[in-house]
Design an enzyme around this catalytic site. Structure first.
Site, PDB file in Angstrom:
ATOM      1  N   THR B  71       0.999  -1.025   0.061  1.00  0.00           N
ATOM      2  CA  THR B  71       0.094  -0.147  -0.143  1.00  0.00           C
ATOM      3  C   THR B  71       0.873   1.223  -0.070  1.00  0.00           C
ATOM      4  O   THR B  71       2.138   1.227   0.051  1.00  0.00           O
ATOM      5  CB  THR B  71      -1.032  -0.020   1.147  1.00  0.00           C
ATOM      6  OG1 THR B  71      -1.846   0.845   1.021  1.00  0.00           O
ATOM      7  CG2 THR B  71      -0.409   0.150   2.523  1.00  0.00           C
ATOM      8  N   HIS B  73       1.258   5.399   1.556  1.00  0.00           N
ATOM      9  CA  HIS B  73       0.894   6.303   2.549  1.00  0.00           C
ATOM     10  C   HIS B  73       1.442   7.710   2.171  1.00  0.00           C
ATOM     11  O   HIS B  73       2.876   7.644   1.435  1.00  0.00           O
ATOM     12  CB  HIS B  73       1.574   6.033   3.968  1.00  0.00           C
ATOM     13  CG  HIS B  73       0.864   4.673   4.374  1.00  0.00           C
ATOM     14  ND1 HIS B  73      -0.261   4.564   4.853  1.00  0.00           N
ATOM     15  CD2 HIS B  73       1.606   3.566   4.746  1.00  0.00           C
ATOM     16  CE1 HIS B  73      -0.330   3.200   5.217  1.00  0.00           C
ATOM     17  NE2 HIS B  73       0.836   2.599   5.214  1.00  0.00           N
ATOM     18  N   SER B 133      -7.479   1.455   4.313  1.00  0.00           N
ATOM     19  CA  SER B 133      -7.024   0.063   4.033  1.00  0.00           C
ATOM     20  C   SER B 133      -6.746  -0.162   5.697  1.00  0.00           C
ATOM     21  O   SER B 133      -6.445   0.835   6.481  1.00  0.00           O
ATOM     22  CB  SER B 133      -5.625   0.109   3.461  1.00  0.00           C
ATOM     23  OG  SER B 133      -5.800   1.131   2.123  1.00  0.00           O
ATOM     24  N   GLY B 146      -2.104  -0.619  11.609  1.00  0.00           N
ATOM     25  CA  GLY B 146      -3.593  -0.206  12.027  1.00  0.00           C
ATOM     26  C   GLY B 146      -4.361  -0.122  10.336  1.00  0.00           C
ATOM     27  O   GLY B 146      -4.590  -0.911   9.653  1.00  0.00           O
ATOM     28  N   CYS B 164      -3.305  -3.459  -2.152  1.00  0.00           N
ATOM     29  CA  CYS B 164      -3.734  -4.598  -1.216  1.00  0.00           C
ATOM     30  C   CYS B 164      -3.676  -5.816  -2.051  1.00  0.00           C
ATOM     31  O   CYS B 164      -4.434  -6.591  -1.699  1.00  0.00           O
ATOM     32  CB  CYS B 164      -5.153  -4.165  -0.595  1.00  0.00           C
ATOM     33  SG  CYS B 164      -5.159  -2.820   0.247  1.00  0.00           S
TER      34      CYS B 164
END
Lengths: 428, 210
Positions: B71, B73, B133, B146, B164
Site C-alpha cells: 500500500t 501512505h 486500508s 492499523g 492491497c
C-alpha cells in the site's frame, strides 16, 4: 519430550491461518518466548511465540501455505530427539475440483483437525473417549446358578437366551417361561440397535470406502456439535401466501429473490431482536455477536458446504439474494474461499426443494441455533371459521439449550412468522 | 487510552515509536495508545505481501510486520496506529479488524459518506473503490500498525501498485466522496472522539489487579 506447535486460533471465526515465515530454522535453538513464526489471518499478522525451550526439530508447512487451526506446524524437542514420523498420508479422494489450490495436508497427529471443506469448525476437535462396550459374557458357572426349570433352560437354550441376564419373577427369583418371553420382547429392539452400531465382524468386500476429506470434516463437525450442544427443537407453521405474492411482484420488477432469501432476511431481522440465537457458548459466558452472518447449507454430491452471508443486519433483501446466489454458485462449482465459509453466526438449512415438509438440523459448532426449512405446500387451514387452502411452510429451530430456552425459541419463531407473514417489513 | 497527534512523521520514526510502545503495553509500563499521523510518501508491504503487486520497478516498499499486501501512505491520508492489548480485551484478531472497519465507517458517516465492508476484503469501501486500508501486526497480543484513511490525498501513487494486492483495485477518498474539501484535522478529531468508546464497546477491557 517433543512439543508440538500448532496453528494458533487467533479469532473465534478463524478456521485456518497462513504461515508467513519461519523466524527460526530447523536445528536452531529456541527459547521459551522466542518468536518462531509469523502467521496471518485476514489482514492481521501474529508473531507466534514458543511456549517451550529446545531445538526446532521440524517444520511441517512452508511460508505461504495455509493450515487449519490446531494443526501441528512444527515440533520443538531436545537435542538429539527426533520428531515423531507423521503417519502415512491417507488416500482419501479429494472432493474439491482440481481447479482449487489444494489445501495443505497435515498429518493427523491429533484426531485430524483439518476442516477445510466444511470449514465451520473453529475449534480443535477433541477425540471422544472410547466407549467400552462392556458386554460381559457371564460365565457358564454363573449361568448354571440361575434358578429355572429344565423346560425353561431348554427353551432358553433354543432361543439363545443367556439366563444370567433374565430377571426371574418366580419365587426366589426363579425364572419362569413368561420371563423368557418378556426378555425376548424387550431385547429384540435393543439387540437390533446393537447390531446396527457394531461394525460387521468382517468387512464386506467392496463395501468399504475411505472417507473423503469433506465427509471426514462433516463427521467431525456434527459429532462435535452433537456431543457438546444439547439440542432441542421447536417448530412453527408459517403462512407464506403474502410472501409469495411479494416475491412474484419482485420477480416482475426484475428483482428475483428466492423463498430462501426471504427466510434469510427474516432471520436477520429476527436475530436482531433475539441476540442469544446469534451467540456462541464460551464456557463461562455467552458471546453475543455484533454481526449477523447467516450460513446457507448447500448440498454437494457427497457432502455439503455452508457459505456465509456476512453482515446480514445491514443488507437489503435484494443484496442478500445477490450474495446468496453468487455464494451458492461458487460453492457448487467448488470455487468457494475459506473466508466465504467462515464466521457464520446462524445457519439456515432448506430442504423444501426436496419436497420435505419438516425436519430438524444439527447446529453448527460455535453457533446457537439452526433453522430447518421445509417446503411451501398447500395445506388446509381454518380462517374465520372457514376451511381454506393456504401456502404453508414449516420451520424448525434447533437450539443450543445452554444458550437459550424453549420460550425464547418459541418467541424467536413467533417473530420470524410475523415477519414472513408481513413481508413488507423486509422491503423497507 | 492515550491519543497522540504526531503530525507528519517519517515512516521509520513512527515504526520505532510503535515498537517501543508495543513492548511497553505488553509489559504494562505504557498505556494503550492511539497514534494519529500522516507520513511523507512511502510504500509499505506486509510480511506476506507479493512483490508482484508493485507495478513500477522504481517503487521500493518497506517490508513490515503487518498483514496485507502493498500500500501507499502519504500526505492527505490519515494514518492510525492503535497500540492496544488484545490480551486484556479479547484475543480475537478478526473482531479487532471488524472494530477498525466499524470505526472508519462511522467516521466516514460523520462526513456524510456511506462506506461499507466487503466480506473477505478487509478495509472499507464505497461505490468508487477503497476508502481505507487496514493491516495489523500483533506481538504478544499487542497490536501495531492499523489503518490508513484517504482523506484528501493525491491518489496517483496508488496507480504504481496493485493496492492491497488486488489488480485494478480502485481507490477513493473522503474528499472525492463528499464532493468537496474535507479538512484532515477534522477527520482526525472524529477518529479521536470515537476511538476509545467504540473500542471499549467492541473489545471491552477486562479488569485485572493492576
Amino acid at each position: 519430550m517433543a512439543t508440538e506447535v500448532t496453528m494458533p486460533k487467533l479469532s473465534d471465526t478463524m478456521t485456518e491461518g497462513k504461515l508467513i515465515s519461519w523466524k527460526k530454522s530447523v536445528g536452531e535453538k529456541v527459547e521459551r518466548g522466542d518468536i518462531i513464526a509469523e502467521v496471518e489471518t485476514d489482514k492481521a499478522n501474529m508473531e507466534l511465540e514458543a511456549f517451550t525451550s529446545g531445538i526446532l526439530l521440524e517444520t511441517r508447512i512452508k511460508p505461504g501455505e495455509m493450515a487449519p487451526v490446531g494443526t501441528v506446524i512444527a515440533v520443538i524437542g531436545a537435542v538429539g530427539e527426533s520428531a515423531t514420523a507423521p503417519p502415512p498420508v491417507s488416500v482419501a479422494p479429494k472432493t474439491a475440483p482440481p481447479s482449487e489450490p489444494p489445501p495443505t495436508w497435515q498429518p493427523p497427529v491429533e484426531p485430524s483437525p483439518e476442516t477445510i471443506e466444511a470449514g465451520e469448525v473453529p475449534e480443535r476437535i477433541i477425540a471422544t473417549p472410547e466407549v467400552e462396550v462392556a458386554e460381559e459374557k457371564p460365565s457358564v458357572a454363573a449361568a448354571a446358578g440361575e434358578k429355572a426349570s429344565p423346560l425353561v433352560r431348554r427353551l432358553a437354550r433354543e432361543k439363545g437366551i443367556d439366563l444370567a441376564r433374565v430377571q426371574g419373577s418366580g419365587p426366589n427369583g426363579r425364572i419362569l417361561q413368561e420371563d423368557l418371553d418378556r426378555y425376548e420382547a424387550r431385547d429384540a429392539g435393543s439387540e437390533a440397535r446393537e447390531e446396527a452400531e457394531r461394525p460387521p465382524a468382517s468387512p464386506v468386500v467392496g463395501g468399504m470406502q475411505p472417507l473423503s476429506r469433506m465427509r471426514a470434516a462433516i463427521a467431525r463437525t456434527v459429532a462435535e456439535s452433537w456431543r457438546t450442544a444439547p439440542h432441542f427443537y421447536v417448530t412453527v407453521e408459517i403462512d407464506m401466501g403474502e410472501a409469495e405474492r411479494v416475491r412474484q411482484e419482485l420477480k416482475e420488477s426484475a428483482s428475483p429473490v428466492s423463498v430462501n432469501d426471504m427466510i434469510i432476511k427474516a432471520c436477520a431481522l429476527t436475530l436482531e431482536k433475539f441476540p442469544r440465537a446469534n451467540a456462541s457458548f464460551a464456557g463461562d459466558r455467552m458471546e453475543l455477536h455484533n454481526d449477523i452472518n447467516i450460513g446457507v447449507a448447500v448440498a454437494l454430491e457427497d457432502g455439503l458446504i455452508v457459505p456465509v452471508i456476512r453482515g446480514c443486519q445491514s443488507l437489503t433483501l435484494k443484496e442478500i439474494a445477490l450474495q446468496s446466489r453468487q455464494l451458492v454458485e461458487k460453492g457448487r462449482a467448488g470455487r468457494i474461499t475459506e473466508t466465504e465459509i467462515g464466521g457464520g453466526t446462524f445457519t439456515v438449512s432448506n430442504m423444501g426443494m426436496y419436497g420435505i415438509d419438516e425436519f430438524a438440523a444439527v447446529i453448527m459448532p460455535s453457533q446457537a441455533a439452526i433453522l430447518a426449512v421445509g417446503a411451501v405446500a398447500d395445506r388446509p387451514v381454518i380462517r374465520n371459521g372457514h376451511l381454506v387452502a393456504a401456502r404453508v411452510l414449516r420451520a424448525t429451530l434447533s437450539s443450543d439449550h445452554r444458550l437459550l430456552d424453549g420460550v425464547y425459541a418459541a418467541q424467536f419463531l413467533r417473530e420470524l412468522k410475523k415477519v414472513l407473514e408481513n413481508p413488507v417489513t423486509m422491503l423497507v | 487510552m492515550v491519543i497522540r497527534d504526531l503530525g507528519i512523521i517519517d515512516f521509520q520514526d513512527a515504526w520505532a515509536l510503535q515498537e517501543r510502545l508495543a513492548a511497553g503495553v505488553a509489559a504494562g509500563t505504557e498505556p494503550e495508545t492511539l497514534l494519529l499521523l500522516e507520513h511523507p510518501s512511502v510504500y509499505t508491504i506486509g510480511s506476506g505481501g507479493s512483490e508482484a503487486n508493485i507495478l513500477d520497478p522504481d517503487v521500493t516498499p518497506v517490508r513490515i510486520n503487518r498483514g496485507g499486501d502493498v500500500t501507499w501512505h502519504g500526505p492527505g491520508q490519515l494514518v492510525g496506529y492503535p497500540i492496544v492489548s488484545l490480551d486484556r480485551r479479547r484475543r480475537d484478531l478478526h473482531c479487532y479488524l471488524r472494530f477498525l472497519e466499524e470505526l472508519l465507517m462511522a467516521v466516514a458517516a460523520d462526513f456524510r459518506v456511506e462506506a461499507w465492508r466487503i466480506p473477505g476484503r478487509t478495509g472499507i469501501w464505497t461505490e468508487q473503490g477503497k476508502l481505507a486500508s487496514i493491516g495489523v501486526g500483533v506481538r504478544r497480543w499487542v497490536t501495531m500498525h492499523g489503518f490508513a484513511l484517504n482523506v484528501v490525498p493525491d491518489l496517483a501513487p496508488f496507480a504504481r501498485i496493485n493496492p492491497c494486492g488486488m489488480a485494478g483495485c480502485p481507490v477513493t477518498s473522503l474528499a472525492e466522496e463528499a464532493g468537496g474539501n474535507v479538512p484532515l484535522e477534522e477527520v482526525k478529531a472524529r477518529v479521536a472522539a470515537r476511538f476509545a468508546g467504540l473500542l471499549e464497546e467492541r473489545l471491552t477491557r477486562q479488569e485485572n489487579d493492576n
